[in-house]
Write an enzyme that holds these catalytic residues in place. Structure first.
Site, PDB file in Angstrom:
ATOM      1  CB  CYS A  64      38.925  44.324  43.644  1.00  0.00           C
ATOM      2  SG  CYS A  64      37.442  45.303  43.459  1.00  0.00           S
ATOM      3  CG  ASP A 114      34.321  39.488  49.564  1.00  0.00           C
ATOM      4  OD1 ASP A 114      33.386  40.311  49.486  1.00  0.00           O
ATOM      5  OD2 ASP A 114      35.243  39.424  48.734  1.00  0.00           O
ATOM      6  CG  HIS A 135      35.961  42.750  48.461  1.00  0.00           C
ATOM      7  ND1 HIS A 135      36.002  41.725  47.533  1.00  0.00           N
ATOM      8  CD2 HIS A 135      36.199  43.889  47.765  1.00  0.00           C
ATOM      9  CE1 HIS A 135      36.246  42.232  46.337  1.00  0.00           C
ATOM     10  NE2 HIS A 135      36.375  43.544  46.453  1.00  0.00           N
TER      11      HIS A 135
END
Length: 268
Positions: free
Chosen positions: A145, A202, A234
């Site tokens: 991330c 995502d 994600h």
């Protein structure tokens, strides 16, 4: 503070798929790393039975900081024979555990952390590793991330880096004083081979931005590969979150280990 099982409050709700790595074969714990005049908290893990300098993986946190998931990633890497270190890269600006939702955490803490500060801190982590049983010639990074984006940037920053694996890190975005460049901007500057792992579902990283990065990497003749998992969103490796996609996470993990073996070298 983190909750009773060690996860950041903003990361709630937690899924029932949390992976917890046993510690019998590893040594793990907290440490402090001198960096830019401060003492940076960090978590580290290594195999107990190791002989000689170990290959090093710096594990770069999600936006939630070094909470239980990132610590467990370090333990998993230690079982594979690595010295893994996860530094607390927000420590000067604040504590991610003080925030109970992602938008406030992002606005009030994450955006205040300068990329230049982070990259310099990571250099000090690499130096610490070399003084504490790590092999400076086998230095790698992986990040998730927020840390996935930083992994791309670090691959363009440190000429000593041997390999990087970026999990669902943003590739484009607003340029600010704290974040003057995005991964797309540094595709021509990579010092180390980078493997990017992304999810087709995502919503925070549109596929057209992934394609733009692929084009930039090809144009730069960079050693890099991007894998897109069709069923993953994600944070698909975040086993403590509903976004976890076990099949994609398992494949990504094996690809990461192979990438490190191929480019970074692993203990024999």
């Amino acid at each position: 503070m983190t909750d009773k099982i060690g996860f950041a409050p903003a990361a709630a709700p937690h899924a029932s798929t949390i992976v917890s790595t046993p510690e019998e074969a590893i040594s793990a714990g907290e440490t402090s790393i001198p960096s830019q005049g401060d003492n940076m908290p960090a978590y580290h893990a290594r195999p107990k039975s190791a002989e000689g300098p170990l290959p090093v993986v710096i594990v770069i946190q999600e936006i939630f900081g070094v909470h239980e998931h990132i610590r467990d990633v370090c333990r998993r890497l230690a079982l594979e024979g690595y010295l893994a270190i996860a530094p607390e890269l927000y420590f000067r600006q604040g504590d991610p555990n003080d925030y109970s939702d992602i938008p406030t955490l992002f606005a009030n803490l994450v955006t205040k952390v300068p990329d230049a500060q982070v990259l310099a801190d990571l250099d000090h982590v690499a130096s610490w590793a070399a003084r504490n049983g790590g092999d400076p010639h086998r230095l790698m990074v992986t990040g998730f991330c927020w840390g996935g984006r930083i992994s791309w940037l670090y691959a363009a920053h440190n000429p000593q880096l041997k390999a990087a694996v970026a999990w669902y890190g943003k590739l484009v975005g607003e340029k600010t004083l704290n974040s003057p460049k995005q991964p797309l901007d540094i595709a021509v500057d990579l010092n180390a081979p980078v493997l990017g792992l992304y999810g087709a579902q995502d919503t925070s990283i549109p596929l057209d931005t992934v394609e733009s990065m692929r084009h930039a990497l090809r144009a730069a003749n960079a050693k890099a590969e991007i894998i897109v998992y069709p069923d993953a969103g994600h944070a698909f490796n975040a086993d403590y979150r509903p976004s976890y996609h076990q099949e994609s996470a398992a494949d990504g993990w094996q690809r990461m280990l192979e990438w490190f073996r191929q480019y970074g070298g692993k203990k024999s």
